[in-house]
Design a protein around this motif. Structure first.
Motif, PDB file in Angstrom:
ATOM      1  N   THR A   3       0.856  -1.184   0.000  1.00 48.53           N
ATOM      2  CA  THR A   3       0.000   0.000   0.000  1.00 48.53           C
ATOM      3  C   THR A   3       0.891   1.233   0.000  1.00 48.53           C
ATOM      4  O   THR A   3       1.828   1.332   0.796  1.00 48.53           O
ATOM      5  N   TYR A   4       0.594   2.183  -0.892  1.00 51.09           N
ATOM      6  CA  TYR A   4       1.441   3.359  -1.059  1.00 51.09           C
ATOM      7  C   TYR A   4       0.720   4.615  -0.587  1.00 51.09           C
ATOM      8  O   TYR A   4      -0.478   4.796  -0.823  1.00 51.09           O
ATOM      9  N   GLY A   5       1.462   5.483   0.088  1.00 49.89           N
ATOM     10  CA  GLY A   5       0.893   6.712   0.627  1.00 49.89           C
ATOM     11  C   GLY A   5       0.794   7.807  -0.422  1.00 49.89           C
ATOM     12  O   GLY A   5       1.707   7.998  -1.235  1.00 49.89           O
ATOM     13  N   TRP A  25      -9.455   4.183  -3.102  1.00 45.08           N
ATOM     14  CA  TRP A  25      -8.013   4.201  -2.846  1.00 45.08           C
ATOM     15  C   TRP A  25      -7.512   2.856  -2.339  1.00 45.08           C
ATOM     16  O   TRP A  25      -6.501   2.334  -2.822  1.00 45.08           O
ATOM     17  N   GLU A  26      -8.198   2.319  -1.352  1.00 46.09           N
ATOM     18  CA  GLU A  26      -7.745   1.062  -0.754  1.00 46.09           C
ATOM     19  C   GLU A  26      -7.757  -0.066  -1.776  1.00 46.09           C
ATOM     20  O   GLU A  26      -6.835  -0.886  -1.826  1.00 46.09           O
ATOM     21  N   PHE A  30      -3.635   2.134  -2.516  1.00 44.38           N
ATOM     22  CA  PHE A  30      -3.128   3.418  -2.041  1.00 44.38           C
ATOM     23  C   PHE A  30      -3.891   3.846  -0.792  1.00 44.38           C
ATOM     24  O   PHE A  30      -5.003   3.366  -0.514  1.00 44.38           O
ATOM     25  N   SER A  31      -3.298   4.772  -0.044  1.00 45.63           N
ATOM     26  CA  SER A  31      -3.994   5.401   1.082  1.00 45.63           C
ATOM     27  C   SER A  31      -3.615   6.878   1.108  1.00 45.63           C
ATOM     28  O   SER A  31      -2.447   7.226   0.904  1.00 45.63           O
ATOM     29  N   ILE A  33      -2.604   9.962   2.870  1.00 43.75           N
ATOM     30  CA  ILE A  33      -2.029  10.248   4.188  1.00 43.75           C
ATOM     31  C   ILE A  33      -2.371  11.659   4.657  1.00 43.75           C
ATOM     32  O   ILE A  33      -2.140  12.008   5.809  1.00 43.75           O
ATOM     33  N   PHE A  49       6.337  13.004   6.224  1.00 44.81           N
ATOM     34  CA  PHE A  49       5.705  11.700   6.004  1.00 44.81           C
ATOM     35  C   PHE A  49       6.320  10.899   4.857  1.00 44.81           C
ATOM     36  O   PHE A  49       6.069   9.700   4.747  1.00 44.81           O
ATOM     37  N   PRO A  51       5.663  10.619   1.461  1.00 45.26           N
ATOM     38  CA  PRO A  51       4.681   9.830   0.705  1.00 45.26           C
ATOM     39  C   PRO A  51       5.315   9.239  -0.552  1.00 45.26           C
ATOM     40  O   PRO A  51       6.320   9.747  -1.058  1.00 45.26           O
ATOM     41  N   ASP A  52       4.716   8.175  -1.047  1.00 48.15           N
ATOM     42  CA  ASP A  52       5.200   7.568  -2.291  1.00 48.15           C
ATOM     43  C   ASP A  52       4.743   8.368  -3.501  1.00 48.15           C
ATOM     44  O   ASP A  52       5.434   8.402  -4.530  1.00 48.15           O
ATOM     45  N   ARG A 259      12.178   2.088   4.878  1.00 50.88           N
ATOM     46  CA  ARG A 259      10.872   2.191   4.214  1.00 50.88           C
ATOM     47  C   ARG A 259      10.774   1.273   3.000  1.00 50.88           C
ATOM     48  O   ARG A 259       9.744   0.643   2.771  1.00 50.88           O
TER      49      ARG A 259
END
Length: 536
Positions: A3-5, A25-26, A30-31, A33, A49, A51-52, A259
Motif C-alpha cells: 500500500t502506497y501513501g 483508494w484502498e 493506495f492510502s 495520508i 511523512f 509519501p510515495d 521504508r
C-alpha cells in the motif's frame, strides 16, 4: 499487497474532497495520508511523512505546483508526482518534461481516468520494489560485488596496514583514483535481528550494500566494500564542511532503507582527514559512532564529531583489550554492565603466577589509562587532580577486593559525569540556537540549514537534539517566536501589517497573514482590532 501513501495538494478543498470520494483508494493499493492547500505546507508534509505519490495542482499560493514538483524531485527523487491542472495550464505543464512527472491530468478530474493512472502507477511502484527485493537479483549483486583485490586494498587501508611508499603502486595496479582532497569513512551497519519475513539476513545486507552504492556512491565518489559484516564507504569531500551535508544524506538513506526494503540501518561517520593514510583513524571513529546507536537509536546517521568531539583527536585505548572494553562500557552501558566489565578486567590481570613487578606495571598502566580517560573526556575528579604518584602508591597497598571496589566506584562516577556532561552539552547547544533566533528572527534567510551552518552540525543531529530538549521542531519554534513578536508589534505599534511582516522575517505579506491566522485563528488586522478595543 503493498500500500502506497498519497499526498493531495490543492488550494481548493472541495476539489480534494471530490477526489477522495471518487476513488477507491484502498482497492487500488493506495492510502491518502493527508492533504495540503499550498505548496509550502505540502513540502513540510513531504519531508515529515515521505509519501510515495504526490498529486498536486499547479496554481497555488506561496509556492506553485511546478516549484513544489522541482523541490520534491531534487530532495526526494523516489517520490512519484501526478499533476492535475486546468485546460489553460495544460500545455505549460506538458513542457516541464524535465521534472519527470508521471502523468498530467486535466481538470475536472475524471474518476475513470484517474483510476487508470493509479493502476498503472501501482504496477510501476510494485516493479521497483520487486527489483529491490528480488532474491535472485540480490544473489547476483552479492556474487558480482567489488573485485577482491580492490576490496582487500580498502580493508587493509582502513586497518592502517599499508605503508606510504606502497600507495602509488597499489593505486596504479588496481586502477583506483583518490582525488579527494578530503576523505571520510562511513560504517553502514544493518541489523541482523530485525529482518523482514522470508528475507535472509545476508541477502538483506547485500541489498543495503547495493542501495548505498547507488544512492551515496556516485555523489561522494565513494569506494564501497564489505568488511566485518558491515558496508564500508570511503567518501571523498571537496571541503571539510561538507561532512554536515554528508551526515544529513546518510540520515535520509537510513530512513529510505527502512521504508523500501525493511532494513534497520545505522550509519557511523568518522572524522574527516586530508590523507588516505589517516583513514584508519576515520574508520575507528565511524565504528565507535555506530556503537552509540544504543544511546541515540538505530535507523539514523551518527557523526562521531557531533557526539564525542573530545574522543576524536586523542586515543584513550589501553593496550589491554578488557581495559578498552571497560572504557567503552562506561560510555555506553548501564551500571551493572560496568561492574561486570571491572571484574572481567581485574580477572584478566590477576593471575596466580604474576610477579610483583608485573602487578606494579599493571597498576601503573591502569592509573595512566584512567588519567587519559579523564583528560580526553573533560572529567574532573578528586582522585586525578592531585599527585599521581600518591594515587599509584595508595593503589599498590590495596588488596584485590579493595582494588575492585575502588575501580567500580571510580568507573561509576565517570559514567555519571559523562551523562551530566552530555546533558549540559545538548542544553547549551539548544540555548545557542534559541539565542540566535532571538537575535536574528527578522532575517528572512534564517532557516534550519542556516542555523546548522552557524553551529557547525548536521541537520539531522540538530533536529533530533532540538526536538528532544524543546518538544518542538526548530522551524516550529522559529515560526512561533516570529508570530509572538508580530502579535506584540500589532498591539504596541501602528505599523502596517506588511512592515511588521518584514520586521519578523516575511517578505511575502500574504504568506505572513496565512501563517499568522494559522497560529491565532484570525487575520493580523482583526487581531489588532480585537486587542486594541479590549484595552480601551
Amino acid at each position: 499487497m503493498n500500500t502506497y501513501g498519497v499526498l493531495l495538494v490543492d488550494d481548493e478543498e472541495e476539489v480534494i474532497q471530490v477526489i477522495m470520494r471518487k476513488i477507491n483508494w484502498e482497492g487500488l493499493g493506495f492510502s491518502v495520508i493527508g492533504y495540503a492547500n499550498n505548496g509550502m505546507k505540502a513540502l513540510e508534509m513531504v519531508e515529515e511523512f515521505q509519501p510515495d505519490v504526490v498529486m498536486t495542482d499547479i496554481k497555488m499560493p506561496y509556492m506553485d505546483g511546478m516549484e513544489l514538483s522541482n523541490r520534491i524531485k531534487t530532495e526526494f527523487p523516489a517520490t512519484k508526482i501526478l499533476i492535475f491542472t486546468g485546460f489553460d495550464e495544460f500545455e505549460y505543464a506538458k513542457e516541464a518534461v524535465h521534472l519527470e512527472v508521471e502523468e498530467y491530468i486535466l481538470k475536472p478530474v475524471n474518476s475513470i481516468e484517474l483510476t487508470n493512472v493509479l493502476t498503472q502507477l501501482k504496477i510501476k511502484l510494485d516493479q521497483e520494489i520487486s527489483e529491490k527485493r528480488n532474491v535472485e537479483t540480490l544473489q547476483k549483486c552479492y556474487l558480482e560485488s567489488l573485485p577482491l583485490l580492490q576490496a582487500n586494498f580498502y580493508s587493509t587501508l582502513v586497518e592502517g596496514r599499508i605503508q606510504e611508499m606502497e600507495i602509488p603502486k597499489y593505486l596504479a595496479d588496481y586502477q583506483i583514483s583518490f582525488p579527494g582532497p578530503f576523505f571520510c569513512c562511513l560504517v553502514i551497519h544493518t541489523s541482523s535481528s530485525q529482518v523482514p519475513k522470508d528475507m535472509n539476513p545476508l541477502l538483506l545486507s547485500t541489498s543495503v550494500y547495493n542501495q548505498a552504492t547507488e544512492r551515496l556512491g556516485e555523489k561522494w565518489q565513494a569506494k564501497c566494500f564489505s568488511y566485518l559484516g558491515n558496508t564500508i564507504l570511503i567518501a571523498q569531500l571537496k571541503s571539510e564542511n561538507q561532512v554536515s551535508e554528508l551526515t544529513d544524506e546518510c540520515d535520509r538513506f537510513c530512513r529510505y532503507a527502512h521504508r523500501i526494503i525493511g532494513a534497520v540501518v545505522t550509519v557511523g561517520i568518522g572524522q574527516v582527514c586530508g590523507d588516505i593514510l589517516e583513514l584508519s583513524r576515520s574508520y575507528s571513529g565511524a565504528r565507535k559512532a555506530v556503537s552509540y546507536r544504543v544511546i541515540y537509536g538505530a535507523s539514523r546517521a551518527i557523526n562521531i564529531k557531533e557526539i564525542a568531539p573530545q574522543e576524536m583527536s586523542r586515543s584513550d585505548t589501553a593496550s589491554d583489550t578488557e581495559l578498552s572494553n571497560l572504557f567503552k562500557t562506561i560510555r555506553l552501558n548501564p551500571a551493572e554492565d560496568i561492574v561486570q566489565a571491572v571484574r572481567k578486567y581485574l580477572d584478566q590481570i590477576s593471575f596466580p603466577s604474576k610477579s610483583l613487578q608485573q602487578h606494579h606495571i599493571d597498576i601503573m598502566e591502569l592509573v595512566s589509562a584512567l588519567y587519559r580517560f579523564t583528560a580526553n573526556n573533560d572529567i574532573a575528579t578528586e582522585d586525578f587532580s592531585g599527585d599521581m604518584r600518591k594515587l599509584y602508591s595508595s593503589l599498590l597497598d590495596l588488596g584485590p577486593d579493595a582494588l575492585q571496589k575502588w575501580l567500580i566506584d571510580i568507573s561509576l562516577s565517570f559514567r555519571e559525569k559523562l551523562i551530566s556532561a552530555r546533558s549540559r552539552s545538548t542544553k547549551t547547544f539548544v540555548s545557542r540556537a534559541m539565542e540566535y533566533v532571538r537575535s536574528n528572527y527578522s532575517d528572512e534567510a534564517l532557516s534550519l540549514d542556516n542555523i546548522c551552518e552557524v553551529l557547525g552540525v548536521s541537520n539531522s543531529y540538530f533536529s533530533t537534539i532540538f526536538k528532544k530538549e524543546t518538544g518542538s521542531s526548530f522551524i516550529g519554534y522559529l515560526t512561533d517566536y516570529r508570530m509572538d513578536r508580530a502579535s506584540r508589534l500589532l498591539i504596541e505599534t501602528n505599523e502596517k501589517s506588511y512592515i511588521i511582516a518584514r520586521n519578523v522575517g516575511y517578505t511575502d505579506p500574504n504568506y505572513f497573514s496565512y501563517v499568522f491566522k494559522r497560529r491565532f485563528g484570525v487575520s493580523p488586522s482583526k487581531y489588532r482590532t480585537e486587542h486594541t478595543e479590549s484595552e480601551k
